[in-house]
Design a protein around this motif. Structure first.
Motif, PDB file in Angstrom:
ATOM      1  N   GLU A 267     -15.516 -12.751  55.286  1.00 32.23           N
ATOM      2  CA  GLU A 267     -15.826 -13.867  56.187  1.00 32.23           C
ATOM      3  C   GLU A 267     -14.691 -14.092  57.180  1.00 32.23           C
ATOM      4  OE1 GLU A 267     -17.846 -17.717  54.865  1.00 32.23           O
ATOM      5  OE2 GLU A 267     -15.808 -18.397  55.315  1.00 32.23           O
ATOM      6  N   GLU A 270     -14.723 -11.060  59.761  1.00 33.80           N
ATOM      7  CA  GLU A 270     -15.866 -11.068  60.686  1.00 33.80           C
ATOM      8  C   GLU A 270     -15.829 -12.239  61.654  1.00 33.80           C
ATOM      9  OE1 GLU A 270     -19.318 -10.962  58.227  1.00 33.80           O
ATOM     10  OE2 GLU A 270     -19.173  -8.794  57.841  1.00 33.80           O
ATOM     11  N   ASN A 271     -15.210 -13.358  61.255  1.00 32.22           N
ATOM     12  CA  ASN A 271     -15.171 -14.549  62.110  1.00 32.22           C
ATOM     13  C   ASN A 271     -13.791 -14.804  62.702  1.00 32.22           C
ATOM     14  OD1 ASN A 271     -17.998 -15.965  61.638  1.00 32.22           O
ATOM     15  ND2 ASN A 271     -17.303 -15.213  59.649  1.00 32.22           N
ATOM     16  N   ASN A 272     -12.849 -13.893  62.468  1.00 33.84           N
ATOM     17  CA  ASN A 272     -11.537 -13.915  63.115  1.00 33.84           C
ATOM     18  C   ASN A 272     -10.786 -15.235  62.880  1.00 33.84           C
ATOM     19  OD1 ASN A 272      -9.530 -12.576  64.576  1.00 33.84           O
ATOM     20  ND2 ASN A 272     -10.140 -13.555  66.487  1.00 33.84           N
ATOM     21  N   TYR A 273     -10.688 -15.622  61.609  1.00 39.12           N
ATOM     22  CA  TYR A 273      -9.842 -16.758  61.250  1.00 39.12           C
ATOM     23  C   TYR A 273      -9.056 -16.401  60.005  1.00 39.12           C
ATOM     24  CZ  TYR A 273     -12.784 -18.202  57.301  1.00 39.12           C
ATOM     25  OH  TYR A 273     -13.453 -18.262  56.110  1.00 39.12           O
ATOM     26  N   LEU A 279     -15.773 -21.238  56.219  1.00 41.26           N
ATOM     27  CA  LEU A 279     -16.432 -21.892  57.351  1.00 41.26           C
ATOM     28  C   LEU A 279     -17.162 -23.160  56.920  1.00 41.26           C
ATOM     29  CD1 LEU A 279     -17.886 -18.790  59.222  1.00 41.26           C
ATOM     30  CD2 LEU A 279     -15.828 -20.098  59.769  1.00 41.26           C
ATOM     31  N   GLN A 364     -10.540  -5.703  59.755  1.00 42.28           N
ATOM     32  CA  GLN A 364     -11.015  -5.975  61.120  1.00 42.28           C
ATOM     33  C   GLN A 364     -10.394  -4.925  62.041  1.00 42.28           C
ATOM     34  OE1 GLN A 364     -10.173  -9.165  64.616  1.00 42.28           O
ATOM     35  NE2 GLN A 364     -10.657 -10.077  62.642  1.00 42.28           N
ATOM     36  N   PRO A 393     -14.553 -20.289  63.941  1.00 47.06           N
ATOM     37  CA  PRO A 393     -14.787 -18.852  64.138  1.00 47.06           C
ATOM     38  C   PRO A 393     -14.596 -18.437  65.592  1.00 47.06           C
ATOM     39  CG  PRO A 393     -16.869 -20.013  63.887  1.00 47.06           C
ATOM     40  CD  PRO A 393     -15.782 -21.017  63.623  1.00 47.06           C
ATOM     41  N   SER A 394     -14.216 -17.178  65.786  1.00 46.66           N
ATOM     42  CA  SER A 394     -14.064 -16.610  67.130  1.00 46.66           C
ATOM     43  C   SER A 394     -14.351 -15.118  67.062  1.00 46.66           C
ATOM     44  CB  SER A 394     -12.645 -16.861  67.668  1.00 46.66           C
ATOM     45  OG  SER A 394     -11.679 -16.230  66.847  1.00 46.66           O
TER      46      SER A 394
END
Length: 445
Positions: A267, A270-273, A279, A364, A393-394
């Motif tokens: 997670e 994929e969501n760049n945090y 989330l 990533q 997320p980004s």
């Protein structure tokens, strides 16, 4: 006439204490047990399956890497029980399988030899049937088209050969124009000729390397070749080495905890945090409980580390021209060293109350063409004590970056309490007996 009823086979079992689970302090509950057909002992459903009974050192001495990894994977099974009889049978079956594969190989080799002998025999028969003297009686019109076809095939030159010849001619021409030693002097001896040949060969190799080398392709191939499972297990072994170094018992691998950790790493990637919260703003205790895992204490370590060790780039355009990569052992060493140098992470690793752990990793990879910064960003570590706000997320923007999550739990009840049905209850006062029932614990006077 009624048909006789078929007897239904039932698996024998009894109620008692599993030989592998043991009995925790104050736990009087019993389980449904089954008898192992190999060792004859009784185990619960979780530990009835036998597994290899050996040591890590003995497995490491296996010379065949494929066999070593296979045995190591069997040895690491989280459930089951070590059994010497089954282990002996396991290795006997492996040996038998290898012998069968070897026999199949030799049979295939014999078949190839027979085919080869058959072809040689047919050629000799053809030569005996059509001797060379008979070739002169064949009319020219019959072999002329075939002869012209052979000539045309000989005239056809592969494209790579043509390119190679053109490169050599181009290098020789440039050398004769720009080099005063070559234009103003004649090659008087063999040493000059050898020097020219080696110079041409070196130049050609450099040109071919620069033409064929693709940094982005190499990056993607290197990332795709990473064995995530092997990296997780290597980290697990290194963590246990640190615990043993400080006189603590090694942690037990929990595959369900590993799934919880891996889902959080995926997670984040994929969501760049990068945070302990997901989330949904939930923390590790919620994720472990949602999985149905019993624990009394829980902890979590995170780290974000790059596979790239060094970048090379063009100082004029800042375009990346080459990358140097870390090995799996270097990644493990760097990650654990960073955790041990951080007080919060070190406390989790060396916590004597933790007895089980799981590690999950995700990657990533967004390849970069240009250098955005000349100085590499250091390793990112999230302190397990300082909880951040909900992550946002980004779009992913990091190349060859590992998101590593390790979850720790304790399955033991604290002092003054007793385990009953995966819950810790306070001990009964003096004069009362602690009784564990399906509905919960009660104190009987």
């Amino acid at each position: 006439m009624e048909k006789p009823k078929k007897k239904t086979e039932t698996k024998s079992y009894k109620i008692g204490v599993c030989a592998e689970c043991k009995v925790r302090d104050g736990d009087s509950s019993k389980k449904k047990l089954y008898q192992c057909p190999y060792c004859g002992r009784w185990f619960c459903e979780k530990h009835i399956e036998p597994r290899i009974a050996t040591t890590r050192g003995a497995i490491e001495q296996i010379s065949d890497p494929v066999l070593r990894d296979k045995v190591l994977e069997e040895w690491r099974k989280p459930d089951g029980h070590p059994d010497t009889v089954w282990t002996k049978k396991y290795f006997e079956d492996l040996k038998k399988q290898q012998e069968e594969e070897r026999e199949k190989f030799w049979e295939a080799l014999e078949d190839l030899n027979k085919i080869k002998e058959t072809k040689i025999q047919k050629r000799s028969e053809i030569k005996e049937t059509f001797p060379e003297s008979s070739y002169t009686f064949i009319k020219e019109e019959q072999w002329k088209p075939k002869k012209e076809k052979v000539r045309e095939e000989r005239k056809t030159i592969p494209i790579p050969v043509i390119l190679f010849i053109l490169i050599i001619l181009l290098i020789i021409a440039i050398g004769f124009i720009n080099s005063e030693n070559i234009t103003n002097k004649k090659i008087e001896n063999l040493n000059d000729l050898n020097n020219l040949t080696s110079w041409i060969q070196t130049s050609v190799n450099k040109i071919l390397e620069s033409v064929n080398y693709d940094p982005i392709k190499e990056l993607n191939e290197r990332v795709n070749s990473i064995d995530i499972r092997m990296l997780e297990l290597k980290l697990f072994d290194k963590i246990n080495q640190e615990r043993i170094k400080y006189g603590l018992p090694p942690l037990k691998w929990n595959e369900e905890l590993s799934e919880v950790a891996r889902e959080h790493s995926i997670e984040m990637a994929e969501n760049n945090y990068f945070a302990h919260e997901g989330l949904d703003c939930k923390k590790v205790d919620y994720r472990v409980s949602k999985k149905g895992i019993f624990y009394t204490i829980v902890g979590e370590n995170l780290i974000q580390i790059s596979l790239i060790n060094t970048y090379w780039y063009d100082p004029q355009t800042l375009e990346i021209t080459k990358r140097e990569y870390k090995t799996l052992d270097e990644l493990v060493e760097e990650s654990v060293k960073s955790w041990m140098n951080s007080p919060g992470h070190r406390e989790n690793i060396l916590n004597k109350d933790f007895d089980e752990t799981g590690i999950g990793i995700a990657i990533q990879n967004v390849p970069k063409i240009y250098m955005e910064e000349k100085i590499r960003v250091p390793i990112s570590i999230v302190n397990p004590i300082d909880w951040s706000t909900c992550p946002v997320p980004s779009a992913p923007d990091k190349e060859a970056t590992f998101y590593i999550t390790q979850v720790f739990i304790s399955t033991r009840c604290p002092n003054g309490t007793t385990l009953c049905n995966n819950k810790c209850y306070e001990n009964c006062p003096p004069g009362y007996i602690f009784v564990c029932r399906e509905s919960g614990a009660v104190c009987l006077g």
